[in-house]
Design a protein around this motif. Structure first.
Motif, mmCIF file in Angstrom:
data_model
loop_
_atom_site.group_PDB
_atom_site.id
_atom_site.type_symbol
_atom_site.label_atom_id
_atom_site.label_comp_id
_atom_site.label_asym_id
_atom_site.label_seq_id
_atom_site.Cartn_x
_atom_site.Cartn_y
_atom_site.Cartn_z
ATOM 1 N N THR A 189 0.834 -1.203 0.000
ATOM 2 C CA THR A 189 0.000 0.000 0.000
ATOM 3 C C THR A 189 0.867 1.250 0.000
ATOM 4 O O THR A 189 0.576 2.230 -0.698
ATOM 5 N N VAL A 190 1.941 1.210 0.774
ATOM 6 C CA VAL A 190 2.868 2.346 0.803
ATOM 7 C C VAL A 190 3.454 2.580 -0.581
ATOM 8 O O VAL A 190 3.518 3.722 -1.066
ATOM 9 N N TYR A 191 3.867 1.521 -1.241
ATOM 10 C CA TYR A 191 4.434 1.651 -2.588
ATOM 11 C C TYR A 191 3.412 2.221 -3.572
ATOM 12 O O TYR A 191 3.730 3.087 -4.388
ATOM 13 N N GLY A 192 2.188 1.711 -3.497
ATOM 14 C CA GLY A 192 1.169 2.174 -4.440
ATOM 15 C C GLY A 192 0.821 3.634 -4.263
ATOM 16 O O GLY A 192 0.811 4.409 -5.218
ATOM 17 N N VAL A 193 0.542 4.033 -3.019
ATOM 18 C CA VAL A 193 0.185 5.430 -2.744
ATOM 19 C C VAL A 193 1.379 6.346 -2.986
ATOM 20 O O VAL A 193 1.249 7.438 -3.548
ATOM 21 N N GLY A 194 2.563 5.896 -2.579
ATOM 22 C CA GLY A 194 3.761 6.717 -2.767
ATOM 23 C C GLY A 194 4.093 6.929 -4.230
ATOM 24 O O GLY A 194 4.361 8.049 -4.665
#
Length: 258
Positions: A189-194
């Motif tokens: 999720t961090v990778y996607g949003v970031g």
């Protein structure tokens, strides 16, 4: 190199990692190759499905434009147009044919060629503006590749998190693995949003802005060449073009103002 793009990415990444460290975390906890494969691979696939081949390829080729600063010397362009206007006013429009070889800008050279060939002003305007619009629309279609990626990446990140949680649920019999497993799951999720908000969407916005500046530059050339065809005084032409260029045009030099 476009320093704002590079500096912006560096500042964003450093700020996030610094915040992670201040909270007691460490870099290794958010470096997960599996999450990266899911997010970036899934996003790439989704964009390819949503985008026609020509637009996708164009978008990939345009990536470097977000990190480089195209040479758009508006001041030099204005000077060249004023010089051409002076030649046309003094020696006639046909005298510009001898200047074609020295014009490095392909769009300006094409516009002057129309002038030398005696193409009707309205026909020349339609042809040049059609080329400008077509080029701009193609560029925007390429930029939308990154806009689409910015829309899909967070959702693919959530998908990666769910897949990770499924894996965690399969190991409920070993409570010692639950905490670390859940943390790893949410890295996707961090990778996607970031990636969406720090890379893809900002890239799309910057590309669109640079495309708009290139469109404005070509419109400036069109107006300048058509004004030359109308026999406009070079000094008046310079003032008109500077007003149209706005903040992108440097102030006239003392020699030019004299």
């Amino acid at each position: 190199m476009d320093i704002t793009t590079v500096a912006g990415l560096v500042i964003a990444v450093v700020a996030i990692l610094a915040g992670q460290a201040l909270e007691g975390g460490h870099v290794g906890s958010i470096l997960q190759i599996t999450a990266a494969i899911i997010v970036f691979g899934g996003t790439l696939g989704a964009v390819m499905v949503a985008t026609p081949k020509a637009d996708f390829v164009r978008g990939m080729k345009m990536a470097k434009l977000a990190f480089t600063e195209p040479k758009q010397d508006v001041g030099r362009l204005l000077q060249e147009l004023v010089e051409l206007a002076g030649v046309a006013r003094r020696d006639g429009v046909l005298a510009l044919e001898a200047k074609l070889g020295g014009i490095s800008d392909s769009f300006l050279r094409k516009a002057v060629q129309f002038l030398v060939d005696g193409v009707d002003p309205e026909v020349a305007r339609d042809a040049l503006e059609s080329e400008i619009d077509a080029g701009y629309e193609e560029g925007v279609a390429g930029a939308k590749v990154y806009e689409s990626a910015g829309g899909y990446a967070p959702t693919v990140g959530i998908l990666g998190a769910v897949l990770g949680l499924i894996h965690v649920m399969e190991n409920l019999s070993d409570p010692s693995k639950l905490g670390g497993g859940i943390a790893v799951a949410f890295v996707a999720t961090v990778y996607g949003v970031g990636a969406s908000n720090l890379l893809f969407l900002p890239m799309a916005n910057k590309l669109k802005r640079k495309l708009a500046l290139e469109r404005d530059r070509k419109l400036l050339v069109t107006e300048g060449v058509l004004a030359i065809q109308d026999g406009l005084n070079p000094r008046v032409l310079e003032e008109r073009l500077r007003a149209q260029a706005g903040s992108h045009a440097p102030a006239p030099s003392p020699a030019a103002a004299a």
